[in-house]
Design a protein around this motif. Structure first.
Motif, PDB file in Angstrom:
ATOM      1  N   PHE A  12      -1.339   2.099   0.011  1.00 41.31           N
ATOM      2  CA  PHE A  12      -0.448   2.515  -1.069  1.00 41.31           C
ATOM      3  C   PHE A  12      -0.027   1.342  -1.936  1.00 41.31           C
ATOM      4  CE2 PHE A  12       1.169   5.926   2.061  1.00 41.31           C
ATOM      5  CZ  PHE A  12       0.093   6.747   1.756  1.00 41.31           C
ATOM      6  N   ASP A  13       0.251   1.641  -3.208  1.00 44.30           N
ATOM      7  CA  ASP A  13       0.877   0.662  -4.080  1.00 44.30           C
ATOM      8  C   ASP A  13       2.368   0.708  -3.786  1.00 44.30           C
ATOM      9  OD1 ASP A  13       2.016  -0.872  -6.013  1.00 44.30           O
ATOM     10  OD2 ASP A  13       1.139   0.171  -7.711  1.00 44.30           O
ATOM     11  N   GLY A  14       2.840  -0.283  -3.053  1.00 44.78           N
ATOM     12  CA  GLY A  14       4.230  -0.275  -2.636  1.00 44.78           C
ATOM     13  C   GLY A  14       5.228  -0.345  -3.771  1.00 44.78           C
ATOM     14  N   GLY A  15       4.758  -0.593  -4.997  1.00 47.31           N
ATOM     15  CA  GLY A  15       5.662  -0.633  -6.129  1.00 47.31           C
ATOM     16  C   GLY A  15       5.968   0.743  -6.694  1.00 47.31           C
ATOM     17  N   ASN A  16       5.212   1.772  -6.263  1.00 47.81           N
ATOM     18  CA  ASN A  16       5.471   3.127  -6.721  1.00 47.81           C
ATOM     19  C   ASN A  16       6.684   3.681  -5.989  1.00 47.81           C
ATOM     20  OD1 ASN A  16       5.192   6.182  -6.594  1.00 47.81           O
ATOM     21  ND2 ASN A  16       3.559   5.683  -8.032  1.00 47.81           N
ATOM     22  N   PRO A  17       7.597   4.365  -6.689  1.00 47.84           N
ATOM     23  CA  PRO A  17       8.809   4.863  -6.026  1.00 47.84           C
ATOM     24  C   PRO A  17       8.529   5.700  -4.785  1.00 47.84           C
ATOM     25  CG  PRO A  17       9.039   5.046  -8.401  1.00 47.84           C
ATOM     26  CD  PRO A  17       7.620   4.606  -8.146  1.00 47.84           C
ATOM     27  N   ALA A  46       7.846  -0.423  -1.444  1.00 44.59           N
ATOM     28  CA  ALA A  46       8.035  -1.472  -0.446  1.00 44.59           C
ATOM     29  C   ALA A  46       9.296  -2.251  -0.813  1.00 44.59           C
ATOM     30  CB  ALA A  46       6.828  -2.398  -0.405  1.00 44.59           C
ATOM     31  N   TYR A  47       9.958  -2.784   0.200  1.00 47.55           N
ATOM     32  CA  TYR A  47      11.201  -3.514   0.012  1.00 47.55           C
ATOM     33  C   TYR A  47      11.106  -4.867   0.698  1.00 47.55           C
ATOM     34  CZ  TYR A  47      13.147   1.091  -1.170  1.00 47.55           C
ATOM     35  OH  TYR A  47      13.395   2.315  -1.741  1.00 47.55           O
ATOM     36  N   GLY A  48      11.940  -5.777   0.265  1.00 52.04           N
ATOM     37  CA  GLY A  48      12.018  -7.067   0.917  1.00 52.04           C
ATOM     38  C   GLY A  48      13.452  -7.539   1.017  1.00 52.04           C
ATOM     39  N   GLY A 107      13.649  -3.549  -3.945  1.00 54.41           N
ATOM     40  CA  GLY A 107      12.330  -2.991  -4.169  1.00 54.41           C
ATOM     41  C   GLY A 107      11.383  -4.038  -4.717  1.00 54.41           C
ATOM     42  N   LEU A 108      10.175  -4.096  -4.162  1.00 56.48           N
ATOM     43  CA  LEU A 108       9.199  -5.088  -4.593  1.00 56.48           C
ATOM     44  C   LEU A 108       8.312  -4.518  -5.695  1.00 56.48           C
ATOM     45  CD1 LEU A 108       7.994  -6.512  -1.148  1.00 56.48           C
ATOM     46  CD2 LEU A 108       9.851  -7.331  -2.616  1.00 56.48           C
ATOM     47  N   ALA A 109       8.065  -5.318  -6.688  1.00 59.58           N
ATOM     48  CA  ALA A 109       7.145  -4.971  -7.776  1.00 59.58           C
ATOM     49  C   ALA A 109       6.607  -6.267  -8.344  1.00 59.58           C
ATOM     50  CB  ALA A 109       7.856  -4.160  -8.853  1.00 59.58           C
ATOM     51  N   GLN A 110       5.280  -6.343  -8.488  1.00 63.63           N
ATOM     52  CA  GLN A 110       4.651  -7.553  -8.994  1.00 63.63           C
ATOM     53  C   GLN A 110       3.761  -7.205 -10.190  1.00 63.63           C
ATOM     54  OE1 GLN A 110       2.659  -9.228  -5.595  1.00 63.63           O
ATOM     55  NE2 GLN A 110       4.545  -9.635  -4.506  1.00 63.63           N
ATOM     56  N   ALA A 111       4.310  -6.432 -11.112  1.00 61.64           N
ATOM     57  CA  ALA A 111       3.540  -5.994 -12.268  1.00 61.64           C
ATOM     58  C   ALA A 111       2.959  -7.203 -13.019  1.00 61.64           C
ATOM     59  CB  ALA A 111       4.446  -5.185 -13.204  1.00 61.64           C
ATOM     60  N   PRO A 112       1.702  -7.103 -13.538  1.00 59.35           N
ATOM     61  CA  PRO A 112       0.837  -5.917 -13.484  1.00 59.35           C
ATOM     62  C   PRO A 112       0.065  -5.774 -12.170  1.00 59.35           C
ATOM     63  CG  PRO A 112      -0.283  -7.647 -14.663  1.00 59.35           C
ATOM     64  CD  PRO A 112       1.078  -8.199 -14.315  1.00 59.35           C
TER      65      PRO A 112
END
Length: 253
Positions: free
Chosen positions: A184-189, A193-195, A209-214
């Motif tokens: 899964f893309d952990g950045g999708n609600p 994924a969390y840290g 919440g983790l997000a490393q866009a793009p």
């Protein structure tokens, strides 16, 4: 207080697959990805001062009885790669209830207020090499599939949860545990994924919440088994655009 796990680590075939986020392999490199994750009870006192959490949801009340997860370790001081580094003396698993608007998620509790946290000694989970590797600062570390039974089979209410899996270390500066990324893309609600980290006082225990866009976010590869209603499998979620390749977190310098 941590709950002692059952000495048996084989999966019970009578259990239902409640949640699945299987490992993902990078098609370009042929390598798995992973994120260093410390035991929640470490309070961020280890070298990385970081723990990874993976969201999952259940539509009915459920009981988690066993699990399968994937991980790797560093081998800073060498040693056999036939198993996780001996510096990892246990694996800690904890399930938190997601509380909207509050980053300090409470530990999930059963009907008798028993908290969903387990500390598994090395003898309480199996280790089977998958044949895949993760590149940790130039060292190819073997990926292990690990199975474990979880004691205190208590019922949890339907809803949104987060599971964290982290290493309990003998030497806080030594070889750490890294949780392999899932499909899964952990950045999708829906598969967030969390840290949590301890770089500043008061940060540990606050889940962001983790997000490393793009780039896709990290996510934790884990399967949960027990009693309840199965959730849609990875293929069904992929059709909704929720699956993706996750990036790794390398050793800080």
């Amino acid at each position: 207080m941590a709950i002692a796990a059952s000495s048996a680590h084989a999966l019970d075939g009578s259990n239902t697959l409640l949640y699945s986020n299987a490992p993902a392999t990078d098609a370009a490199t042929g390598l798995d990805q992973a994120v260093f994750s410390d035991a929640y009870d470490s309070e961020g006192d280890y070298f990385y001062s970081f723990a990874l959490g993976q969201r999952f949801s259940q539509v009915t009340d459920f009981t988690v009885k066993s699990m399968r997860f994937w991980g790797v370790s560093e081998y800073i001081f060498g040693g056999s790669q036939a198993e996780l580094s001996s510096n990892i003396i246990a694996i800690q698993v904890a399930i938190f209830r997601i509380t909207p608007g509050n980053p300090e998620f409470p530990l999930a509790e059963g009907e008798t207020s028993q908290q969903a946290i387990w500390t598994l000694s090395r003898s309480q989970f199996s280790q089977v090499a998958t044949g895949n590797n993760v590149d940790i600062d130039g060292t190819l570390s073997p990926v292990f599939q690990m199975d474990a039974a979880l004691s205190g089979a208590f019922e949890l209410a339907a809803g949104d949860y987060m599971i964290t899996i982290g290493g309990v270390l003998d030497n806080a500066e030594g070889d750490a545990f890294a949780w392999v990324d899932g499909e899964f893309d952990g950045g999708n609600p829906a598969t967030q994924a969390y840290g949590t980290r301890a770089n500043q006082p008061g940060e540990w225990g606050r889940w962001i919440g983790l997000a490393q866009a793009p780039e896709p976010s990290a996510s934790g590869a884990v399967m949960l088994f027990g009693q309840g209603t199965p959730v849609p499998g990875p293929a069904a979620l992929a059709l909704l655009g929720l699956a993706g390749r996750a990036s790794r977190r390398r050793r800080a310098h």
